[in-house]
Write an enzyme that holds these catalytic residues in place. Structure first.
Site, short mmCIF file in Angstrom:
data_model
loop_
_atom_site.label_atom_id
_atom_site.label_comp_id
_atom_site.label_asym_id
_atom_site.label_seq_id
_atom_site.Cartn_x
_atom_site.Cartn_y
_atom_site.Cartn_z
N GLY A 173 27.16 -7.57 34.41
CA GLY A 173 27.75 -6.41 35.08
C GLY A 173 29.15 -6.64 35.59
N GLY A 179 31.89 -6.75 33.63
CA GLY A 179 32.89 -6.18 32.72
C GLY A 179 33.31 -7.12 31.62
CG ASP A 230 33.22 -0.13 32.25
OD1 ASP A 230 33.33 0.54 33.30
OD2 ASP A 230 32.12 -0.55 31.83
#
Lengths: 306, 306
Positions: free
Chosen positions: B94, B96, B141
């Site tokens: 989580g 990225g 993101d």
């Protein structure tokens, strides 16, 4: 001597939100408090529990004495009372012991005084007592303890739902907390973030309404799912803690259909919805987290004279 | 050979909600992924990481290869590529890593091909890649990984907020999870309880907006409080778990101003906001829960050629 007893309760949905006018569903359980009263001439009130005289700072003493004062005031009478409390409910654990003490005291006093009071009338007087002691109280607490069963509460309206026959497990952290302190902390958060907290409380209300439908459909998987959603919302308003969260996850991991805080939170208890096959496994998972498992079941038995 | 690097990121607020058009705040961190590329004549793409050839099921391989295909298609060209990835980010936690692999691959390819691409253009191509691999992806993101800094995202609009100078601690459970699986589970819950889940996601949006104001005011206590509210809302949509919840409470108990999941949840990492005096204490509390503490800080450094 007159003895009356009243049940404790768990919240299936909506604790805290109910303080702000949202609906809630509370259920009486088969663990009770019995209050025996003997009127005496002295004019003083003495409260005993577990064979010991209670001091005036104890929870039970406050509610019992305030009940005595309220009955004296409402019925314009005066008396002394020897009160003996026997409890199957741990106090300050969010299981409605204060409401059970309050309504069983009022009922027993009324019986002693020869006053006929319906259980719902006892609940209303009990709500006055709880409000006087706590500052703010839900009418649901004394209503459920007076009438038993599964109760849907919305604002000042209360109605019974169908009896609920599914195993429950109560995990008690043993951490005592003051309901009024926790309620005050939510009020402070609401003052700081009014729109956000109002929306979260309103989501809790939606969970309760959806839960009511699941109860009607006997969809226990859906019921558990909604309990878990409710738990997250309770987390968001800061009333959960490390110990409660561990019990919640322990119960879910062991196969509970749903698990959440019951009552004010920050200490107190967790309610898990089990299935016939996994009661033992869920109970053991809770014990492994150093919590006490209380054997309990939903109950339709309200306030009664013994 | 061209090497480009891009940062990982944490979500201060709004993961999951951002998928449904609510705002979010994401921050680049000083842990990066470097991608080195050499074009070759063979036409094939080979991806190495940690000195090993990656197979086509690995996360890094999927994103790097899809980036290659997308660049070939968009710029109507063909080539083979030897890609070497070095990462300071654990994958599937989580933080990225997929966006960082994606944008650093696109940028390095563009440099190899002599194509000039602004970082924001790389982010847009990267979003196409992420959407192709995951099915559904937030444009945030790749934007954050391309531009660095603190980014406010609302629908398709992204803007930078002031740099944030406060210690953070990332606790990694080490439990790998698939972002798309967790996103799909939220989508299922939203389908089942549309109005309820929409309201909860909307509350997350409100938390993000309030958080933006706290950032502007440099009110870090308020920021932490809102992170905790956000965590509860994430709990309510079922994306937290036992391990994450333990890290959250461990960090808070050790004095973190706030702690929450960062990223999709159900495994992955927790982000804690510390104070100068308690970084060590919060880190130790996380280690005590058998999680890995990642040394990290907010960073303004985006995608760059080395």
């Amino acid at each position: 001597m007159i003895t009356c007893s009243a049940p404790g309760k768990v919240y299936l949905f909506g604790e805290h939100a109910v303080v702000y006018g949202e609906p809630a569903i509370a259920c009486a359980i088969n663990r009770r408090i019995s209050t025996s009263i003997e009127l005496v001439s002295s004019g003083k009130t003495r409260v005993d529990a577990m064979g010991k005289r209670l001091n005036c700072n104890s929870e039970e003493f406050k509610y019992a004495c305030c009940a005595v004062q309220t009955v004296k005031r409402l019925f314009e009478t005066d008396f002394g009372a020897e009160i003996t409390i026997r409890s199957q409910l741990p106090s300050r654990q969010g299981l409605g012991s204060s409401a059970a003490v309050t309504v069983s005291t009022i009922k027993a006093l009324a019986e002693c005084l020869g006053i006929e009071l319906e259980n719902e009338a006892v609940a209303k007087i009990g709500h006055q007592v709880e409000t006087a002691v706590q500052g703010r109280a839900s009418p649901a607490d004394t209503f459920v303890s007076s009438t038993g069963g599964v109760v849907f509460i919305e604002q000042t309206t209360t109605s019974h739902l169908s009896p609920l026959n599914i195993p429950i497990i109560i995990g008690a952290t043993g951490i005592e907390r003051s309901t009024s302190d926790v309620i005050a902390s939510v009020a402070r958060m609401k003052q700081k973030y009014p729109s956000l907290v109002t929306d979260i409380l309103s989501s809790m209300g939606d969970v309760t309404r959806l839960g009511k439908q699941k109860l009607a459909d006997e969809d226990f998987v859906g019921l558990g799912e909604l309990m878990n959603i409710n738990q997250g919302l309770l987390e968001s308003i800061g009333v959960s803690d490390d110990a409660l969260s561990r019990l919640v996850y322990a119960a879910r991991t062991a196969g509970a259909l749903g698990a959440k805080i019951t009552g004010a939170g920050r200490g107190g208890c967790v309610l898990a919805l089990a299935q016939d096959g996994n009661v033992k496994k869920v109970s053991q998972a809770i014990v492994m987290q150093d919590a006490q498992v209380l054997n309990a079941a939903f109950s339709n038995l309200g306030l009664q004279t013994e």
